[in-house]
Enzyme design. Sequence first.
Site: not given
Length: 261
Positions: A7, A252
């Site tokens: 992500n 992330h």
Amino acid sequence: MRVATWNVNSIRSRLPQVLAWLDKQGSLDVLCLQETKVVDAEFPRAPFEERGFHVEVYGQKAYNGVALVSREVPEKVERGFAALLPAAAELDEQKRLIGGLYRGIRILNLYVPNGEAVGSDKYAYKLRWLACLKDYLQVALDQGQPILLCGDFNIAPEDRDIYDPSKAGEIMASEPERQALQKILALGFEDAFRKFNPDPGHFSWWDYRAGGFQKNRGWRIDHLYLSPLLQDKATACWIDVEPRRAEKPSDHAPVVVELAV
């Protein structure tokens, strides 16, 4: 085959970091991106193509969005639930699911809704989306191809996947969310990371606020799941925390799996 999920929290904001990471990987075959936050026509394809990658996208302005970046041109590409479940087309207003067939393996890249807060409308939408995903996967499994299911699930499956187990019950760790995920896994999927890393303390997401990364207040919410036909092919799986150390990083870190195929 090496496959990664990441992500990136805006591909345009994080492009230099993604390209630098790709350059270091060398032999990566497929990179599954989430939260690209860009319409398809404006996805920055050229830098990937210059490196010999093929790009498939499914995005929208400012929110959501998924993409597949691969060494090989996929044999087939499917976008959204409606590809297999026409009745679920309404859920495809949010661009959260793209699938590609590579060497006979169906790689499904998804960005599960966050849910915002337990009991909210967005939480109800998340549970509905997960129920639809289960139906989608049942159809996909019935077609007989091995499946690698990956992406940002926005769910910590167990207490060992959170820096503070007392967070269980909150968003991303509530019992209904975990049960919804377990129903999906009950179709026969295995957690590739846990196959090789059983211990607590491994995380893939850290809140930007209050020094979350520096204090290692993390959650493991980015996953790679193997269908039965792939489970004996996995040889390693790890989280690469190095990109999270960069200046203005995604919140992330990428997760990588190696498959002997």
